[in-house]
Design a protein around this motif. Structure first.
Motif, short mmCIF file in Angstrom:
data_model
loop_
_atom_site.label_atom_id
_atom_site.label_comp_id
_atom_site.label_asym_id
_atom_site.label_seq_id
_atom_site.Cartn_x
_atom_site.Cartn_y
_atom_site.Cartn_z
N ARG A 88 0.84 -1.19 0.00
CA ARG A 88 0.00 0.00 0.00
C ARG A 88 0.87 1.24 0.00
O ARG A 88 1.85 1.32 0.75
N CYS A 89 0.51 2.21 -0.82
CA CYS A 89 1.19 3.50 -0.81
C CYS A 89 0.77 4.23 0.46
O CYS A 89 -0.43 4.39 0.72
N CYS A 95 -1.33 7.77 -0.51
CA CYS A 95 -2.67 7.83 -1.11
C CYS A 95 -3.49 6.55 -0.89
O CYS A 95 -4.64 6.50 -1.26
N LYS A 96 -2.87 5.53 -0.31
CA LYS A 96 -3.52 4.25 0.03
C LYS A 96 -3.80 3.36 -1.18
O LYS A 96 -4.44 2.33 -1.05
N LYS A 97 -3.31 3.72 -2.38
CA LYS A 97 -3.45 2.84 -3.54
C LYS A 97 -2.62 1.60 -3.29
O LYS A 97 -1.56 1.65 -2.67
N GLU A 98 -3.08 0.44 -3.75
CA GLU A 98 -2.36 -0.82 -3.53
C GLU A 98 -1.90 -1.42 -4.85
O GLU A 98 -2.53 -1.23 -5.89
N HIS A 104 1.68 6.60 -10.42
CA HIS A 104 0.55 7.45 -10.02
C HIS A 104 1.09 8.68 -9.30
O HIS A 104 2.15 8.63 -8.71
N HIS A 133 0.61 12.03 -6.67
CA HIS A 133 -0.07 12.47 -5.46
C HIS A 133 -0.29 13.97 -5.48
O HIS A 133 0.47 14.71 -6.08
#
Length: 81
Positions: free
Chosen positions: A37-38, A41-44, A59, A61
């Motif tokens: 998980r980032c 930003c919580k993207k996985e 991606h 931020h």
């Protein structure tokens, strides 16, 4: 966020290794297969041991989210141990 069911077939790690607490930058080598998980930003992403984490341009931020840093969320036991 990774989702799971409350199922007794899943193993809980009682003595996790350092890989759970370390953060990794874009394009670093993945130390263990799993879902990362980032922290900004919580993207996985799902990444395999020995591959590279997504590059910086994977991606973007907003400035307030901070840098792209990956941290293990789910370890995938690809060795069957």
């Amino acid at each position: 966020m990774a989702y799971y069911t409350d199922n007794s077939k899943f193993d809980k790690i009682t003595n996790p290794s350092d890989v759970w607490s370390k953060q990794f930058g874009p394009a670093e080598t993945v130390p263990a297969s799993g879902i990362y998980r980032c922290i900004g930003c919580k993207k996985e992403v799902t990444s395999n041991k020995g591959d590279k984490f997504p590059p910086q341009n994977h991606h973007q931020h907003a400035t307030s989210a901070g840098p792209v840093k990956w941290q293990m969320n789910v370890w995938t036991n690809t060795e069957g141990k």
